[in-house]
Design a protein around this motif. Sequence first.
Motif, PDB file in Angstrom:
ATOM      1  N   LEU A 403       0.828  -1.203   0.000  1.00  0.00           N
ATOM      2  CA  LEU A 403       0.000   0.000   0.000  1.00  0.00           C
ATOM      3  C   LEU A 403       0.864   1.256   0.000  1.00  0.00           C
ATOM      4  O   LEU A 403       0.530   2.250  -0.658  1.00  0.00           O
ATOM      5  CB  LEU A 403      -0.928  -0.004   1.212  1.00  0.00           C
ATOM      6  CG  LEU A 403      -2.067  -1.032   1.193  1.00  0.00           C
ATOM      7  CD1 LEU A 403      -2.820  -1.022   2.512  1.00  0.00           C
ATOM      8  CD2 LEU A 403      -3.025  -0.751   0.037  1.00  0.00           C
ATOM      9  N   ARG A 404       1.986   1.201   0.720  1.00  0.00           N
ATOM     10  CA  ARG A 404       2.865   2.369   0.735  1.00  0.00           C
ATOM     11  C   ARG A 404       3.467   2.629  -0.643  1.00  0.00           C
ATOM     12  O   ARG A 404       3.522   3.772  -1.105  1.00  0.00           O
ATOM     13  CB  ARG A 404       3.971   2.171   1.770  1.00  0.00           C
ATOM     14  CG  ARG A 404       4.972   3.327   1.840  1.00  0.00           C
ATOM     15  CD  ARG A 404       5.980   3.116   2.951  1.00  0.00           C
ATOM     16  NE  ARG A 404       6.743   1.901   2.772  1.00  0.00           N
ATOM     17  CZ  ARG A 404       7.820   1.813   1.953  1.00  0.00           C
ATOM     18  NH1 ARG A 404       8.206   2.863   1.258  1.00  0.00           N
ATOM     19  NH2 ARG A 404       8.475   0.682   1.859  1.00  0.00           N
ATOM     20  N   ARG A 405       3.908   1.548  -1.293  1.00  0.00           N
ATOM     21  CA  ARG A 405       4.559   1.709  -2.595  1.00  0.00           C
ATOM     22  C   ARG A 405       3.581   2.045  -3.706  1.00  0.00           C
ATOM     23  O   ARG A 405       3.908   2.833  -4.609  1.00  0.00           O
ATOM     24  CB  ARG A 405       5.309   0.424  -2.947  1.00  0.00           C
ATOM     25  CG  ARG A 405       6.522   0.162  -2.059  1.00  0.00           C
ATOM     26  CD  ARG A 405       7.188  -1.152  -2.438  1.00  0.00           C
ATOM     27  NE  ARG A 405       8.389  -1.396  -1.633  1.00  0.00           N
ATOM     28  CZ  ARG A 405       9.115  -2.505  -1.705  1.00  0.00           C
ATOM     29  NH1 ARG A 405       8.766  -3.481  -2.557  1.00  0.00           N
ATOM     30  NH2 ARG A 405      10.180  -2.663  -0.943  1.00  0.00           N
ATOM     31  N   ASN A 406       2.382   1.459  -3.671  1.00  0.00           N
ATOM     32  CA  ASN A 406       1.453   1.579  -4.788  1.00  0.00           C
ATOM     33  C   ASN A 406       0.354   2.611  -4.582  1.00  0.00           C
ATOM     34  O   ASN A 406      -0.309   2.992  -5.550  1.00  0.00           O
ATOM     35  CB  ASN A 406       0.796   0.218  -5.068  1.00  0.00           C
ATOM     36  CG  ASN A 406       1.818  -0.847  -5.430  1.00  0.00           C
ATOM     37  OD1 ASN A 406       2.739  -0.603  -6.199  1.00  0.00           O
ATOM     38  ND2 ASN A 406       1.664  -2.032  -4.858  1.00  0.00           N
ATOM     39  N   VAL A 407       0.132   3.032  -3.341  1.00  0.00           N
ATOM     40  CA  VAL A 407      -0.939   3.991  -3.081  1.00  0.00           C
ATOM     41  C   VAL A 407      -0.394   5.257  -2.427  1.00  0.00           C
ATOM     42  O   VAL A 407      -0.586   6.361  -2.948  1.00  0.00           O
ATOM     43  CB  VAL A 407      -2.031   3.354  -2.188  1.00  0.00           C
ATOM     44  CG1 VAL A 407      -3.107   4.391  -1.877  1.00  0.00           C
ATOM     45  CG2 VAL A 407      -2.634   2.141  -2.864  1.00  0.00           C
ATOM     46  N   GLU A 409       2.772   6.449  -1.828  1.00  0.00           N
ATOM     47  CA  GLU A 409       3.811   7.225  -2.514  1.00  0.00           C
ATOM     48  C   GLU A 409       3.326   7.813  -3.841  1.00  0.00           C
ATOM     49  O   GLU A 409       3.466   9.020  -4.067  1.00  0.00           O
ATOM     50  CB  GLU A 409       5.050   6.353  -2.715  1.00  0.00           C
ATOM     51  CG  GLU A 409       5.773   6.013  -1.412  1.00  0.00           C
ATOM     52  CD  GLU A 409       6.990   5.150  -1.653  1.00  0.00           C
ATOM     53  OE1 GLU A 409       7.205   4.714  -2.809  1.00  0.00           O
ATOM     54  OE2 GLU A 409       7.741   4.896  -0.685  1.00  0.00           O
ATOM     55  N   PRO A 410       2.744   6.990  -4.777  1.00  0.00           N
ATOM     56  CA  PRO A 410       2.371   7.571  -6.069  1.00  0.00           C
ATOM     57  C   PRO A 410       1.129   8.459  -6.030  1.00  0.00           C
ATOM     58  O   PRO A 410       1.021   9.402  -6.816  1.00  0.00           O
ATOM     59  CB  PRO A 410       2.115   6.331  -6.948  1.00  0.00           C
ATOM     60  CG  PRO A 410       1.735   5.267  -5.993  1.00  0.00           C
ATOM     61  CD  PRO A 410       2.511   5.532  -4.740  1.00  0.00           C
ATOM     62  N   VAL A 411       0.173   8.162  -5.138  1.00  0.00           N
ATOM     63  CA  VAL A 411      -1.093   8.906  -5.146  1.00  0.00           C
ATOM     64  C   VAL A 411      -1.079  10.010  -4.100  1.00  0.00           C
ATOM     65  O   VAL A 411      -1.234  11.195  -4.427  1.00  0.00           O
ATOM     66  CB  VAL A 411      -2.277   7.943  -4.903  1.00  0.00           C
ATOM     67  CG1 VAL A 411      -3.581   8.727  -4.837  1.00  0.00           C
ATOM     68  CG2 VAL A 411      -2.339   6.888  -5.981  1.00  0.00           C
ATOM     69  N   VAL A 412      -0.878   9.631  -2.847  1.00  0.00           N
ATOM     70  CA  VAL A 412      -1.006  10.608  -1.772  1.00  0.00           C
ATOM     71  C   VAL A 412       0.165  11.581  -1.776  1.00  0.00           C
ATOM     72  O   VAL A 412      -0.020  12.806  -1.838  1.00  0.00           O
ATOM     73  CB  VAL A 412      -1.108   9.892  -0.410  1.00  0.00           C
ATOM     74  CG1 VAL A 412      -1.195  10.908   0.720  1.00  0.00           C
ATOM     75  CG2 VAL A 412      -2.310   8.972  -0.392  1.00  0.00           C
ATOM     76  N   GLU A 413       1.395  11.031  -1.718  1.00  0.00           N
ATOM     77  CA  GLU A 413       2.551  11.912  -1.608  1.00  0.00           C
ATOM     78  C   GLU A 413       2.724  12.773  -2.861  1.00  0.00           C
ATOM     79  O   GLU A 413       2.998  13.974  -2.771  1.00  0.00           O
ATOM     80  CB  GLU A 413       3.805  11.088  -1.345  1.00  0.00           C
ATOM     81  CG  GLU A 413       3.813  10.429   0.031  1.00  0.00           C
ATOM     82  CD  GLU A 413       5.100   9.683   0.297  1.00  0.00           C
ATOM     83  OE1 GLU A 413       5.995   9.714  -0.575  1.00  0.00           O
ATOM     84  OE2 GLU A 413       5.218   9.069   1.382  1.00  0.00           O
ATOM     85  N   ARG A 414       2.570  12.181  -4.073  1.00  0.00           N
ATOM     86  CA  ARG A 414       2.751  12.966  -5.303  1.00  0.00           C
ATOM     87  C   ARG A 414       1.642  13.994  -5.476  1.00  0.00           C
ATOM     88  O   ARG A 414       1.884  15.090  -6.009  1.00  0.00           O
ATOM     89  CB  ARG A 414       2.805  12.024  -6.503  1.00  0.00           C
ATOM     90  CG  ARG A 414       4.066  11.164  -6.529  1.00  0.00           C
ATOM     91  CD  ARG A 414       4.111  10.280  -7.748  1.00  0.00           C
ATOM     92  NE  ARG A 414       5.278   9.391  -7.710  1.00  0.00           N
ATOM     93  CZ  ARG A 414       5.557   8.463  -8.618  1.00  0.00           C
ATOM     94  NH1 ARG A 414       4.734   8.294  -9.660  1.00  0.00           N
ATOM     95  NH2 ARG A 414       6.626   7.709  -8.502  1.00  0.00           N
ATOM     96  N   SER A 415       0.424  13.662  -5.089  1.00  0.00           N
ATOM     97  CA  SER A 415      -0.653  14.647  -5.187  1.00  0.00           C
ATOM     98  C   SER A 415      -0.388  15.817  -4.255  1.00  0.00           C
ATOM     99  O   SER A 415      -0.631  16.983  -4.602  1.00  0.00           O
ATOM    100  CB  SER A 415      -1.993  13.998  -4.861  1.00  0.00           C
ATOM    101  OG  SER A 415      -2.006  13.522  -3.526  1.00  0.00           O
ATOM    102  N   LEU A 416       0.131  15.523  -3.084  1.00  0.00           N
ATOM    103  CA  LEU A 416       0.477  16.603  -2.165  1.00  0.00           C
ATOM    104  C   LEU A 416       1.597  17.458  -2.727  1.00  0.00           C
ATOM    105  O   LEU A 416       1.585  18.689  -2.593  1.00  0.00           O
ATOM    106  CB  LEU A 416       0.876  16.018  -0.812  1.00  0.00           C
ATOM    107  CG  LEU A 416      -0.252  15.361  -0.001  1.00  0.00           C
ATOM    108  CD1 LEU A 416       0.302  14.735   1.262  1.00  0.00           C
ATOM    109  CD2 LEU A 416      -1.338  16.379   0.346  1.00  0.00           C
ATOM    110  N   ASP A 417       2.568  16.766  -3.379  1.00  0.00           N
ATOM    111  CA  ASP A 417       3.649  17.530  -4.017  1.00  0.00           C
ATOM    112  C   ASP A 417       3.087  18.427  -5.120  1.00  0.00           C
ATOM    113  O   ASP A 417       3.492  19.593  -5.269  1.00  0.00           O
ATOM    114  CB  ASP A 417       4.686  16.579  -4.606  1.00  0.00           C
ATOM    115  CG  ASP A 417       5.473  15.846  -3.516  1.00  0.00           C
ATOM    116  OD1 ASP A 417       5.469  16.336  -2.369  1.00  0.00           O
ATOM    117  OD2 ASP A 417       6.077  14.810  -3.829  1.00  0.00           O
TER     118      ASP A 417
END
Length: 460
Positions: A403-407, A409-417
Amino acid sequence: AAAKKAFVMNAFGDATMALALIVLIWQTGTLDFTLAFERSGQLSSTLVNLVALGLLGGAVAKSAQIPLHTWLPDAMEGPTPVSALIHAATMVTAGVYLIVRAHPIFELAPSIADLAAGLGAVTLLVAGLIALVQTDIKRVIAYSTMSQIGYMFLAAGIGAYGYAIFHLVTHAFFKALLFMSAGVVIHHLGGEQDIRRMGGLRNLLPRTHLAFLVGSLALAGIPIFSGFWSKDGIIAAGYAQGDVLGYALYAAALAGALLTGLYTFRLYFTVFRGEPSTPAEEHGHGHHGEGPRSMLLPVGVLSVLATIGGLVVVPGVWEPFLHWINETAEPTVKATVTEDYVTSAIAVTLALVGFVVARRAFEAGRQVVTSPAIWRTLERKLYFDEAYDALFYRPAAALSVALRRNVEEPVVERSLDGIGSGTLQIGGEVARAQSGLLRTYAVAISFAVVVLVVVFVAVR
């Protein structure tokens, strides 16, 4: 690790109990004992089984019964007075009280009551076997606690409620005595808890030796000590059950009596008999007394209670003890006098056999478990921890990583970035508009006025 394990397993039990209470409120509209018990007869068999199963889940977790048992031995890291109070007399026995107090619900769900008795029988055997190979003095007593609570679950499951509570009371006396006596030994040896580094303490700690012997005799169910009166009543009730399950429980309880004699006197002989070990000799020289009076006085009081505490069930002494329990929880099974006497004779004989085997093994300089494979299996606690790691911890950890690698990092963290960088860009553009020139602001105001005029005209 011990705190996490205790939290997870007790949280599971709390969740099942909470769900049972929610169903009970939903169906009966109350948690008042009298009203809830009266109205529980109106529940369907499915719902009453769910309520009983949820309550059993809470009891099993709190009282460290299989399969939610692995937290209790790891919780023995605390001081021995804490173990004597919480892990012998109060907290871990709460599950037994819950089953007895909610007995009308369990009587409406006989399959769940049988499950409680079966779990108790399995626990008393498994914990007794594991206790045979433990080398930490407090862990041996901790597994003994699990085993004795198994007897209480067995009694509560088959409807011998008075003896379940009676064994809860006598167990508090002799198990607290064993924990406190172990504390004196640990204190005398400067914090040493490994029984392989003990031995020959009989002469160095004479009063503690006597107290520990009293606790051991009570735990093994030797007359006239307290454990004899309560545990033998439970075993006889198993025989009085009369069906296949009752006889199986009876056999398991008798096997538990043998195991109790084995691990109890293995511990006693290893710690107090033989030649003094090196730590015992080192701490024995120049050590005045066995400990402060504040440490020895509770041990003395508990020694008296462990010796005579069971006599409250004898007619003419204080027999109303069981009558008081029966008024609240009328037993559904009761052994005859003959069954009581025969069971007591068999159980005491098996405990004495355990004593003899433990003594001969000690004198021969070997363990009561001689097979390396069996020793290794019991030392690893029948691989329950490894099984839980494989079934629950590792899949949960793998899912978390996925979940950390696929949800995350790519969705939550990048959207925040993206949100952050977009906000910075917009802020930069707005900052450019703040030029500080009066004519620029005048043009902006004029443009805004024109837009407002157009809007008002179009609306009208």
